[in-house]
Design an enzyme around this catalytic site. Structure first.
Site, PDB file in Angstrom:
ATOM      1  N   LYS A 166     -56.481 -12.494  59.819  1.00 46.35           N
ATOM      2  CA  LYS A 166     -57.806 -11.877  59.804  1.00 46.35           C
ATOM      3  C   LYS A 166     -58.519 -12.167  58.483  1.00 46.35           C
ATOM      4  CE  LYS A 166     -58.584  -7.539  58.925  1.00 46.35           C
ATOM      5  NZ  LYS A 166     -58.640  -6.055  58.958  1.00 46.35           N
TER       6      LYS A 166
ATOM      7  N   ASP B 222     -60.961  -7.281  63.792  1.00 44.94           N
ATOM      8  CA  ASP B 222     -60.495  -6.030  63.203  1.00 44.94           C
ATOM      9  C   ASP B 222     -60.500  -4.949  64.270  1.00 44.94           C
ATOM     10  OD1 ASP B 222     -63.155  -5.420  63.593  1.00 44.94           O
ATOM     11  OD2 ASP B 222     -63.523  -4.758  61.526  1.00 44.94           O
TER      12      ASP B 222
END
Length: 214
Positions: free
Chosen positions: A124, A142
């Site tokens: 991420k 997320d």
């Protein structure tokens, strides 16, 4: 989990997002690629607002790997101790700085594999840096994107990897660059976890969520 929306509906959704905010921006403050990597690494299990408060003064004196190393782990902790897991994060930042200096000439690499090799940098974080700094259409999934993707039917998936693939596979190419920012901001301010604000949602009529608020 909602069913995958048809392509034409997804296109309409992102046309609306684009009309409302053509150039959405991430909310983590940074001054260069290095400070962006540090900010995103610090943001794990923390809010962007909290990270920005902690890094406001930090980045004024330590905006390169060399300056951050000179500050030292304890010196860094003095700035970031309001952030969760600050000791582990400070340790990772020090290791990250040393690797950037020794292996990359103090420059942040532009490949996902290289970024993910840095301590404290997961997929991420790497995708955020690739997207925000290197302008690659990488999708950083997320909690907000995972929720919005599944709730709306824009990008359903059982895990973050599946949602990332769904975004890449189903969102029109011209909207890929800004897709994750539109989705994050939508989840943060409108399609909230506990109670989505469907009355002001610009895509409520297109969304597949069955329990819309009134």
């Amino acid at each position: 989990m909602a069913k995958q929306l048809p392509y034409n509906v997804i296109r309409e959704i992102f046309e609306r997002f684009h009309a409302l905010d053509p150039e959405p921006k991430g909310e983590l403050d940074h001054v260069n690629a290095f400070t962006l990597v540090v900010a995103v690494a610090l943001s794990a299990q923390a809010t962007d607002v909290g990270v920005n408060k902690a890094t406001k003064e930090l980045f004024r004196i330590a905006d390169t790997p060399e300056k951050m190393l000179a500050l030292g782990e304890e010196g860094l902790i003095g700035y970031i101790k309001t952030i969760g897991l600050y000791r582990n994060k400070a340790r990772n930042v020090m290791k990250l700085c040393r690797i950037l200096i020794d292996e990359y000439g103090s420059q942040v690499p532009s490949s996902r594999a290289a970024l993910q090799s840095l301590p404290g940098v997961g997929r991420k974080t790497a995708n955020v840096v690739l997207n925000m700094w290197f302008r690659q259409p990488a999708q950083a999934v997320d909690t907000h994107i995972f929720r919005v993707g599944n709730r709306t039917g824009i990008a359903p998936g059982k895990d973050v990897d599946a949602v990332e693939r769904a975004i890449e596979d189903n969102i029109p190419a011209e909207y890929q660059q800004h897709a994750h920012h539109w989705l994050i901001l939508h989840g943060r301010y409108i399609c909230k976890a506990r109670k989505p604000n469907c009355l002001v949602c610009p895509i409520s009529d297109l969304c597949a969520y069955e329990e819309k608020t009134t």
